[in-house]
Design a protein around this motif. Structure first.
Motif, PDB file in Angstrom:
ATOM      1  N   THR A 251      13.927   3.202  -0.290  1.00  0.00           N
ATOM      2  CA  THR A 251      12.491   2.927  -0.190  1.00  0.00           C
ATOM      3  C   THR A 251      11.739   4.050   0.498  1.00  0.00           C
ATOM      4  O   THR A 251      10.653   4.452   0.049  1.00  0.00           O
ATOM      5  CB  THR A 251      12.264   1.610   0.571  1.00  0.00           C
ATOM      6  N   GLU A 252      12.277   4.566   1.584  1.00  0.00           N
ATOM      7  CA  GLU A 252      11.562   5.599   2.328  1.00  0.00           C
ATOM      8  C   GLU A 252      11.378   6.862   1.498  1.00  0.00           C
ATOM      9  O   GLU A 252      10.307   7.479   1.518  1.00  0.00           O
ATOM     10  CB  GLU A 252      12.309   5.907   3.631  1.00  0.00           C
ATOM     11  N   ALA A 253      12.405   7.254   0.763  1.00  0.00           N
ATOM     12  CA  ALA A 253      12.290   8.437  -0.093  1.00  0.00           C
ATOM     13  C   ALA A 253      11.253   8.202  -1.184  1.00  0.00           C
ATOM     14  O   ALA A 253      10.482   9.106  -1.528  1.00  0.00           O
ATOM     15  CB  ALA A 253      13.641   8.785  -0.708  1.00  0.00           C
ATOM     16  N   ALA A 254      11.226   7.000  -1.716  1.00  0.00           N
ATOM     17  CA  ALA A 254      10.266   6.680  -2.775  1.00  0.00           C
ATOM     18  C   ALA A 254       8.837   6.762  -2.258  1.00  0.00           C
ATOM     19  O   ALA A 254       7.976   7.390  -2.882  1.00  0.00           O
ATOM     20  CB  ALA A 254      10.548   5.287  -3.327  1.00  0.00           C
ATOM     21  N   GLU A 270      -4.395   5.897 -10.775  1.00  0.00           N
ATOM     22  CA  GLU A 270      -3.147   5.372 -11.340  1.00  0.00           C
ATOM     23  C   GLU A 270      -1.977   5.564 -10.383  1.00  0.00           C
ATOM     24  O   GLU A 270      -1.142   4.669 -10.216  1.00  0.00           O
ATOM     25  CB  GLU A 270      -2.847   6.050 -12.675  1.00  0.00           C
ATOM     26  N   MET A 271      -1.915   6.734  -9.760  1.00  0.00           N
ATOM     27  CA  MET A 271      -0.829   6.981  -8.810  1.00  0.00           C
ATOM     28  C   MET A 271      -0.912   6.014  -7.635  1.00  0.00           C
ATOM     29  O   MET A 271       0.107   5.479  -7.176  1.00  0.00           O
ATOM     30  CB  MET A 271      -0.878   8.427  -8.322  1.00  0.00           C
ATOM     31  N   VAL A 272      -2.121   5.780  -7.151  1.00  0.00           N
ATOM     32  CA  VAL A 272      -2.313   4.850  -6.044  1.00  0.00           C
ATOM     33  C   VAL A 272      -1.902   3.436  -6.458  1.00  0.00           C
ATOM     34  O   VAL A 272      -1.219   2.711  -5.714  1.00  0.00           O
ATOM     35  CB  VAL A 272      -3.786   4.863  -5.583  1.00  0.00           C
ATOM     36  N   PHE A 273      -2.269   3.048  -7.650  1.00  0.00           N
ATOM     37  CA  PHE A 273      -1.967   1.690  -8.146  1.00  0.00           C
ATOM     38  C   PHE A 273      -0.466   1.441  -8.194  1.00  0.00           C
ATOM     39  O   PHE A 273       0.024   0.434  -7.665  1.00  0.00           O
ATOM     40  CB  PHE A 273      -2.585   1.517  -9.529  1.00  0.00           C
ATOM     41  N   TRP A 274       0.279   2.352  -8.811  1.00  0.00           N
ATOM     42  CA  TRP A 274       1.716   2.118  -8.951  1.00  0.00           C
ATOM     43  C   TRP A 274       2.460   2.305  -7.635  1.00  0.00           C
ATOM     44  O   TRP A 274       3.500   1.680  -7.421  1.00  0.00           O
ATOM     45  CB  TRP A 274       2.283   3.004 -10.046  1.00  0.00           C
ATOM     46  N   HIS A 275       1.926   3.123  -6.763  1.00  0.00           N
ATOM     47  CA  HIS A 275       2.460   3.195  -5.402  1.00  0.00           C
ATOM     48  C   HIS A 275       2.343   1.822  -4.743  1.00  0.00           C
ATOM     49  O   HIS A 275       3.303   1.320  -4.131  1.00  0.00           O
ATOM     50  CB  HIS A 275       1.665   4.253  -4.624  1.00  0.00           C
ATOM     51  N   ALA A 276       1.179   1.197  -4.903  1.00  0.00           N
ATOM     52  CA  ALA A 276       0.965  -0.123  -4.312  1.00  0.00           C
ATOM     53  C   ALA A 276       1.895  -1.164  -4.918  1.00  0.00           C
ATOM     54  O   ALA A 276       2.447  -2.022  -4.210  1.00  0.00           O
ATOM     55  CB  ALA A 276      -0.495  -0.537  -4.493  1.00  0.00           C
ATOM     56  N   VAL A 277       2.090  -1.115  -6.214  1.00  0.00           N
ATOM     57  CA  VAL A 277       3.020  -2.047  -6.867  1.00  0.00           C
ATOM     58  C   VAL A 277       4.419  -1.906  -6.276  1.00  0.00           C
ATOM     59  O   VAL A 277       5.107  -2.903  -5.995  1.00  0.00           O
ATOM     60  CB  VAL A 277       3.037  -1.803  -8.392  1.00  0.00           C
ATOM     61  N   SER A 278       4.850  -0.658  -6.069  1.00  0.00           N
ATOM     62  CA  SER A 278       6.178  -0.432  -5.490  1.00  0.00           C
ATOM     63  C   SER A 278       6.272  -0.988  -4.073  1.00  0.00           C
ATOM     64  O   SER A 278       7.309  -1.554  -3.682  1.00  0.00           O
ATOM     65  CB  SER A 278       6.494   1.076  -5.484  1.00  0.00           C
ATOM     66  N   LEU A 279       5.192  -0.839  -3.311  1.00  0.00           N
ATOM     67  CA  LEU A 279       5.186  -1.393  -1.953  1.00  0.00           C
ATOM     68  C   LEU A 279       5.367  -2.915  -1.972  1.00  0.00           C
ATOM     69  O   LEU A 279       6.128  -3.477  -1.181  1.00  0.00           O
ATOM     70  CB  LEU A 279       3.881  -1.029  -1.251  1.00  0.00           C
ATOM     71  N   VAL A 280       4.676  -3.576  -2.890  1.00  0.00           N
ATOM     72  CA  VAL A 280       4.809  -5.029  -2.993  1.00  0.00           C
ATOM     73  C   VAL A 280       6.250  -5.404  -3.304  1.00  0.00           C
ATOM     74  O   VAL A 280       6.811  -6.337  -2.708  1.00  0.00           O
ATOM     75  CB  VAL A 280       3.868  -5.588  -4.075  1.00  0.00           C
ATOM     76  N   ASN A 281       6.851  -4.677  -4.202  1.00  0.00           N
ATOM     77  CA  ASN A 281       8.203  -5.030  -4.644  1.00  0.00           C
ATOM     78  C   ASN A 281       9.286  -4.742  -3.609  1.00  0.00           C
ATOM     79  O   ASN A 281      10.423  -5.180  -3.782  1.00  0.00           O
ATOM     80  CB  ASN A 281       8.516  -4.316  -5.953  1.00  0.00           C
ATOM     81  N   VAL A 282       8.940  -4.027  -2.537  1.00  0.00           N
ATOM     82  CA  VAL A 282       9.907  -3.849  -1.443  1.00  0.00           C
ATOM     83  C   VAL A 282       9.449  -4.629  -0.205  1.00  0.00           C
ATOM     84  O   VAL A 282       9.941  -4.393   0.899  1.00  0.00           O
ATOM     85  CB  VAL A 282      10.122  -2.354  -1.099  1.00  0.00           C
ATOM     86  N   GLY A 283       8.498  -5.568  -0.423  1.00  0.00           N
ATOM     87  CA  GLY A 283       8.103  -6.464   0.647  1.00  0.00           C
ATOM     88  C   GLY A 283       7.062  -5.936   1.612  1.00  0.00           C
ATOM     89  O   GLY A 283       6.801  -6.555   2.644  1.00  0.00           O
ATOM     90  N   ARG A 284       6.419  -4.811   1.290  1.00  0.00           N
ATOM     91  CA  ARG A 284       5.439  -4.221   2.209  1.00  0.00           C
ATOM     92  C   ARG A 284       4.020  -4.506   1.682  1.00  0.00           C
ATOM     93  O   ARG A 284       3.256  -3.614   1.340  1.00  0.00           O
ATOM     94  CB  ARG A 284       5.727  -2.735   2.379  1.00  0.00           C
ATOM     95  N   VAL A 285       3.734  -5.800   1.610  1.00  0.00           N
ATOM     96  CA  VAL A 285       2.503  -6.270   0.979  1.00  0.00           C
ATOM     97  C   VAL A 285       1.266  -5.806   1.735  1.00  0.00           C
ATOM     98  O   VAL A 285       0.273  -5.384   1.130  1.00  0.00           O
ATOM     99  CB  VAL A 285       2.514  -7.806   0.860  1.00  0.00           C
ATOM    100  N   ASP A 286       1.302  -5.862   3.057  1.00  0.00           N
ATOM    101  CA  ASP A 286       0.120  -5.505   3.848  1.00  0.00           C
ATOM    102  C   ASP A 286      -0.261  -4.029   3.639  1.00  0.00           C
ATOM    103  O   ASP A 286      -1.449  -3.690   3.720  1.00  0.00           O
ATOM    104  CB  ASP A 286       0.372  -5.780   5.332  1.00  0.00           C
ATOM    105  N   GLU A 287       0.714  -3.188   3.383  1.00  0.00           N
ATOM    106  CA  GLU A 287       0.424  -1.783   3.118  1.00  0.00           C
ATOM    107  C   GLU A 287      -0.142  -1.594   1.713  1.00  0.00           C
ATOM    108  O   GLU A 287      -0.890  -0.654   1.450  1.00  0.00           O
ATOM    109  CB  GLU A 287       1.685  -0.936   3.272  1.00  0.00           C
ATOM    110  N   ALA A 288       0.227  -2.502   0.814  1.00  0.00           N
ATOM    111  CA  ALA A 288      -0.211  -2.384  -0.577  1.00  0.00           C
ATOM    112  C   ALA A 288      -1.667  -2.803  -0.765  1.00  0.00           C
ATOM    113  O   ALA A 288      -2.389  -2.221  -1.588  1.00  0.00           O
ATOM    114  CB  ALA A 288       0.683  -3.217  -1.481  1.00  0.00           C
TER     115      ALA A 288
END
Length: 330
Positions: A251-254, A270-288
């Motif tokens: 996760t950290e490398a990603a 678009e980059m921001v959007f998919w970054h946020a999606v990845s954050l949600v999928n690793v449980g970091r919802v508040d950052e997303a």
């Protein structure tokens, strides 16, 4: 265009054994200055070119991972690219490959061609009927070549710039092109540019081996646009690295890769959007959440896209979560 003797015949003959073949010569020269090069540390191979001609990238640059790179220009014949790579793939070095093709070409006096193979062997040819100022300079792991230049200082300036430049192969080749333009470049002006970089070793997946494959077909300042595209390609390469890191559960490398991508391409929602999606999928919802809000401000349709992701399995199908991610609608 000239006809070439078959590849198998070229492979069977020593260099220059093939006789000339009679064929018509194209009526106009279409390509100007270029560089073929290899990075000795990574093994990457590349070609970069600019011309006062439409879509220079469709004919001049040729490159294949683990094989070599070719630039064919002046009164251009694209078969130098195809057959040059075929010969190098079959085990011939760049000097042998180019010599054999020139020997089979009855119009070699109007060709300008450079080749480099995966071992760094380099060869170049400037026919004596190429329009001046024309010439080439072969150095360690590179060749620069130009024709129809305003001045004969263009290709020496390219060589100097490439040798002294820092960064990866794409950056160093760009610097070489910019040095050519600083010397006056093509006497006709400028129109299109292209850059290709491939891996030093073939993976069996050509789409992965092509690190850069960029073309500016028609622009007032093609080198500036090419540099912008190179930067954007770097950003998307980092996004791909981030995706691969997610697959490895790193996760950290990603997240580091995604953040670096966004820094290279500020304003790219678009980059921001998919970054946020990845954050949600690793449980970091508040950052997303603030990242999603940033994309909604750029274009409300990102909110609509987000609503569709659970059905495709790209986000958890959790109404409470989706309410938080979507935020207050306007």
């Amino acid at each position: 265009m000239p006809r070439f003797i078959p590849l198998l015949a070229l492979l069977a003959l020593p260099a220059f054994a093939a006789g000339p073949v009679s064929a018509p010569v194209p009526r106009r020269p279409v390509h100007t200055y270029s560089i073929v090069a290899r990075d000795p540390e990574t093994g990457e191979l590349g070609v970069a070119v600019q011309s006062h001609w439409f879509s220079v990238g469709s004919t001049v640059p040729w490159a294949e991972a683990g094989v070599g790179a070719v630039a064919t220009q002046s009164f251009v014949d694209p078969t130098y690219g195809k057959l040059g790579l075929d010969l190098m793939r079959a085990g011939r070095g760049a000097p042998e490959s180019l010599a054999g093709l020139l020997a089979a070409d009855s119009a070699s006096q109007v060709r300008q061609v450079a080749m480099i193979d995966a071992k760094g062997r380099v060869a170049a040819h400037t026919g004596d009927k190429c329009i001046s100022a024309a010439g080439h300079l072969v150095g360690e792991n590179f060749s620069v070549q130009a024709n129809m230049m305003e001045k004969d200082t263009v290709w020496p300036a390219m060589a100097k710039a490439f040798r002294e430049a820092k960064g990866d192969l794409a950056e160093r080749m760009l610097v070489a092109l910019e040095a050519a333009e600083a010397q006056g470049g093509d006497i006709r002006g400028r129109q299109s540019a292209a850059l290709i970089v491939v891996s030093g070793k073939a993976s069996g997946r050509p789409w992965v081996d092509r690190k850069f494959d960029l073309r500016v077909e028609d622009a007032p300042t093609p080198l500036k646009e090419l540099r912008r595209l190179v930067t954007l390609q770097r950003a998307y390469n980092l996004m791909n690295e981030g995706d691969l890191a997610i697959e490895r559960n790193d996760t950290e490398a990603a997240l580091k890769a995604y953040s670096s991508a966004e820094a290279l391409a500020p304003g790219n929602a678009e980059m921001v959007f998919w970054h946020a999606v990845s954050l949600v999928n690793v449980g970091r919802v508040d950052e997303a959440v603030p990242l999603f809000q940033k994309t909604y401000k750029a274009d409300a349709r990102w909110r609509k896209l987000l609503e569709r992701l659970p059905k495709s399995g790209l986000l958890p199908d959790d109404p409470k979560l989706m309410t938080k991610l979507l935020g207050p609608s306007r």
